[in-house]
Design a protein around this motif. Structure first.
Motif, PDB file in Angstrom:
ATOM      1  N   CYS A  42      54.806  31.607  41.876  1.00  0.00           N
ATOM      2  CA  CYS A  42      53.677  32.547  41.984  1.00  0.00           C
ATOM      3  C   CYS A  42      54.095  33.902  42.555  1.00  0.00           C
ATOM      4  O   CYS A  42      53.625  34.944  42.094  1.00  0.00           O
ATOM      5  CB  CYS A  42      52.567  31.934  42.834  1.00  0.00           C
ATOM      6  N   ALA A 117      50.716  32.393  35.062  1.00  0.00           N
ATOM      7  CA  ALA A 117      50.202  32.292  36.426  1.00  0.00           C
ATOM      8  C   ALA A 117      48.949  31.417  36.470  1.00  0.00           C
ATOM      9  O   ALA A 117      48.732  30.688  37.443  1.00  0.00           O
ATOM     10  CB  ALA A 117      49.901  33.685  36.977  1.00  0.00           C
ATOM     11  N   CYS A 122      48.062  30.321  40.247  1.00  0.00           N
ATOM     12  CA  CYS A 122      48.362  31.368  41.229  1.00  0.00           C
ATOM     13  C   CYS A 122      47.075  32.128  41.555  1.00  0.00           C
ATOM     14  O   CYS A 122      46.283  32.432  40.667  1.00  0.00           O
ATOM     15  CB  CYS A 122      49.405  32.335  40.688  1.00  0.00           C
TER      16      CYS A 122
END
Length: 133
Positions: A42, A117, A122
């Motif tokens: 992340c 992501a 994330c």
């Protein structure tokens, strides 16, 4: 002489008026697979997202997309008598094709980073949309 300076002033204002109405059009992102960023964590994805966005801003701020394609000077007769006439041809420059291709690639990378992501959940991508959303 006063008529000539007035005509020059009006032609200049008209040219800048046309420049204000110009647009670069819609640039579609080039496909970049999210698996390209599969090995990133992340923090690395966040740094890559910021880096790509800096490149996008730099590419958007590149030289203007307008170019003068011709200038015409002449004399016209009308209601107010004979006066000078100046016209400018303004169009989209061919130099923007490379810039548009670069932006398309960068937009694709940006979308791939966001998708990757999201897969890794994330937090920095909450509320960030990709092309077509």
């Amino acid at each position: 002489m006063k008529t000539f300076t007035t005509a020059t002033l009006l032609a200049t204002v008209g040219m800048f008026g046309l420049a204000g109405c110009a647009s670069t059009g819609t640039i579609t992102p080039q496909y970049v697979p999210p698996s390209t960023y599969q090995s990133y964590d992340c923090q690395a994805l966040s740094q890559e997202y910021n880096r790509v966005n800096r490149y996008v801003e730099a590419a958007r701020n590149e030289q203007s997309t307008l170019s003068a394609s011709g200038v015409g000077v002449g004399i016209s007769a009308g209601r107010w008598g004979i006066s000078p006439n100046i016209s400018f041809g303004v169009g989209k420059s061919n130099d923007t094709k490379a810039r548009d291709a670069k932006l398309s690639r960068l937009y694709g990378e940006n979308d791939a980073i966001v998708q990757s992501a999201r897969i890794q959940r994330c937090s920095f991508v909450n509320g960030i949309k990709i092309y077509g959303e």
